[in-house]
Motif scaffolding. Structure first.
Motif, PDB file in Angstrom:
ATOM      1  N   SER A  80      26.329  33.636  38.042  1.00 52.77           N
ATOM      2  CA  SER A  80      26.766  34.088  36.725  1.00 52.77           C
ATOM      3  C   SER A  80      28.253  33.813  36.526  1.00 52.77           C
ATOM      4  N   ARG A  81      28.676  33.840  35.268  1.00 55.36           N
ATOM      5  CA  ARG A  81      30.103  33.707  34.984  1.00 55.36           C
ATOM      6  C   ARG A  81      30.859  34.923  35.503  1.00 55.36           C
ATOM      7  N   GLY A  82      30.244  36.094  35.490  1.00 48.74           N
ATOM      8  CA  GLY A  82      30.896  37.275  36.035  1.00 48.74           C
ATOM      9  C   GLY A  82      31.246  37.112  37.495  1.00 48.74           C
ATOM     10  N   ALA A  83      30.315  36.543  38.275  1.00 49.53           N
ATOM     11  CA  ALA A  83      30.577  36.297  39.702  1.00 49.53           C
ATOM     12  C   ALA A  83      31.671  35.258  39.875  1.00 49.53           C
ATOM     13  N   LEU A  84      31.716  34.279  38.976  1.00 50.97           N
ATOM     14  CA  LEU A  84      32.789  33.280  39.039  1.00 50.97           C
ATOM     15  C   LEU A  84      34.133  33.933  38.706  1.00 50.97           C
ATOM     16  N   GLY A  85      34.123  34.844  37.739  1.00 51.80           N
ATOM     17  CA  GLY A  85      35.348  35.572  37.417  1.00 51.80           C
ATOM     18  C   GLY A  85      35.846  36.419  38.566  1.00 51.80           C
ATOM     19  N   ASP A  86      34.927  37.056  39.282  1.00 48.77           N
ATOM     20  CA  ASP A  86      35.330  37.834  40.458  1.00 48.77           C
ATOM     21  C   ASP A  86      35.929  36.934  41.525  1.00 48.77           C
ATOM     22  N   ALA A  87      35.327  35.749  41.719  1.00 49.84           N
ATOM     23  CA  ALA A  87      35.874  34.803  42.691  1.00 49.84           C
ATOM     24  C   ALA A  87      37.270  34.350  42.287  1.00 49.84           C
ATOM     25  N   LEU A  88      37.461  34.089  41.008  1.00 49.63           N
ATOM     26  CA  LEU A  88      38.774  33.686  40.513  1.00 49.63           C
ATOM     27  C   LEU A  88      39.803  34.781  40.780  1.00 49.63           C
ATOM     28  N   ALA A  89      39.441  36.030  40.559  1.00 50.73           N
ATOM     29  CA  ALA A  89      40.370  37.132  40.792  1.00 50.73           C
ATOM     30  C   ALA A  89      40.762  37.228  42.262  1.00 50.73           C
ATOM     31  N   ARG A  90      39.788  37.048  43.171  1.00 52.18           N
ATOM     32  CA  ARG A  90      40.106  37.098  44.609  1.00 52.18           C
ATOM     33  C   ARG A  90      41.054  35.973  44.997  1.00 52.18           C
ATOM     34  N   VAL A  91      40.779  34.782  44.490  1.00 52.56           N
ATOM     35  CA  VAL A  91      41.625  33.630  44.830  1.00 52.56           C
ATOM     36  C   VAL A  91      43.041  33.830  44.298  1.00 52.56           C
ATOM     37  N   GLN A  92      43.159  34.281  43.064  1.00 56.71           N
ATOM     38  CA  GLN A  92      44.490  34.452  42.476  1.00 56.71           C
ATOM     39  C   GLN A  92      45.270  35.568  43.153  1.00 56.71           C
ATOM     40  N   GLU A  93      44.571  36.596  43.633  1.00 58.74           N
ATOM     41  CA  GLU A  93      45.245  37.727  44.281  1.00 58.74           C
ATOM     42  C   GLU A  93      45.620  37.424  45.726  1.00 58.74           C
ATOM     43  N   ARG A  94      44.771  36.655  46.427  1.00 59.56           N
ATOM     44  CA  ARG A  94      44.933  36.532  47.878  1.00 59.56           C
ATOM     45  C   ARG A  94      45.203  35.111  48.366  1.00 59.56           C
ATOM     46  N   TRP A  95      45.114  34.129  47.488  1.00 64.41           N
ATOM     47  CA  TRP A  95      45.255  32.751  47.934  1.00 64.41           C
ATOM     48  C   TRP A  95      45.892  31.934  46.824  1.00 64.41           C
ATOM     49  N   GLN A  96      45.526  30.682  46.707  1.00 67.93           N
ATOM     50  CA  GLN A  96      46.071  29.813  45.674  1.00 67.93           C
ATOM     51  C   GLN A  96      44.956  28.961  45.094  1.00 67.93           C
ATOM     52  N   LEU A  97      44.837  28.984  43.776  1.00 67.40           N
ATOM     53  CA  LEU A  97      43.841  28.165  43.092  1.00 67.40           C
ATOM     54  C   LEU A  97      44.334  26.726  43.045  1.00 67.40           C
ATOM     55  N   GLY A  98      43.491  25.810  43.502  1.00 68.35           N
ATOM     56  CA  GLY A  98      43.885  24.411  43.519  1.00 68.35           C
ATOM     57  C   GLY A  98      43.551  23.668  42.247  1.00 68.35           C
ATOM     58  N   GLY A  99      42.563  24.161  41.496  1.00 68.62           N
ATOM     59  CA  GLY A  99      42.170  23.494  40.262  1.00 68.62           C
ATOM     60  C   GLY A  99      40.963  24.169  39.665  1.00 68.62           C
TER      61      GLY A  99
END
Length: 277
Positions: A80-99
């Motif tokens: 789901s898009r909700g699960a993708l949004g949760d993944a985005l939040a984890r990456v932005q909080e704890r790592w770095q989004l590459g693209g």
């Protein structure tokens, strides 16, 4: 049967890693996988008891600089898009989004793990919305992804939800011709999309179960850290038998593993096949 059954899917993928604890922490805390099993040399991570990723420890792996073929990215598909949004939040909080990209068939986030392995986390659009060519094959593109609606859909979950799987594996190869000969002509995947220096193949009309590219001009076999093996899951024993028949000329040796067969294909990349449960 010349091709793979439409129920074919990707199963587990395995990485050779030099820092096992650090990689476990990353795939648990950033990606959102659950640790299912761990020993001194191996860890298995997944979702809802289903294994998706195997980490195999080799303390010398990182010292061997990677110049050959291997993994471009593992792609974890969320429901789901909700699960993708949760993944985005984890990456932005704890790592770095590459693209982040809209591929016309999916919304995708990209990042790189601590040892340089590429990761895609994505969700598919409904299949009936996928753009197709006149011959029925899927057309994929790469367009900017608006992150605002993805962020807005987040529900605050810290783990990947039930229904998450490995949607596809994307490889770096030394030759697209060799990739096509093995995975299309021998194994039985169907070509879906071709791009400059890239090829995407699948079973059952999916947009792609495997991708391959020569963008970085890899010239040697896989070695050291990175992909150890990945798994293709087939629906029944008849599909395994048909596959073994297509591989019977001996150019690619077939060996038995615990729950199926293993073949080392072009560039020394091992692919395993088993019957799904």
């Amino acid at each position: 049967m010349d091709g793979l059954p439409p129920e074919t899917r990707i199963g587990r993928t395995a990485l050779t890693v030099s820092e096992l604890t650090e990689m476990i922490d990353f795939y648990r805390d950033v990606v959102g996988l659950t640790v299912l099993n761990r020993s001194e040399t191996t860890a298995v991570l997944g979702v809802e008891g289903s294994p998706l990723l195997v980490l195999e420890h080799d303390p010398d792996a990182f010292a061997r600089h990677r110049s050959g073929a291997g993994l471009f990215h593992n792609a974890f598909r969320v429901p789901s898009r909700g699960a993708l949004g949760d993944a985005l939040a984890r990456v932005q909080e704890r790592w770095q989004l590459g693209g982040a990209s809209d591929h016309g068939v999916s919304e995708a986030l990209y990042l790189t793990d601590p040892e340089g392995n590429g990761i895609e986390i994505y969700r598919d659009y409904p299949r009936e919305e996928w753009p197709r060519s006149d011959d029925g094959t899927v057309r994929m593109g790469t367009y900017p992804l608006d992150l605002e609606p993805v962020t807005a859909a987040a529900a605050g979950e810290s783990e990947l939800p039930a229904g998450t799987d490995v949607g596809h594996v994307h490889l770096e190869v030394s030759s697209l011709a060799s990739f096509r000969d093995f995975y299309v002509d021998r194994i039985g995947f169907e070509t879906q999309t071709t791009m400059p220096a890239a090829l995407f193949v699948s079973a059952g009309g999916y947009h792609h179960h495997l991708g391959a590219n020569t963008w970085n001009h890899r010239s040697g076999p896989t070695e050291g850290r990175g992909v150890s093996w990945f798994e293709v899951v087939l629906p029944d024993a008849a599909a395994i038998e048909a596959l073994e028949s297509r591989l019977a000329d001996g150019e690619y040796a077939v060996t038995e593993v615990d729950d199926g067969i293993s073949v080392t294909g072009p560039d020394g990349i091992e692919v395993r096949f088993r019957v799904g449960t």
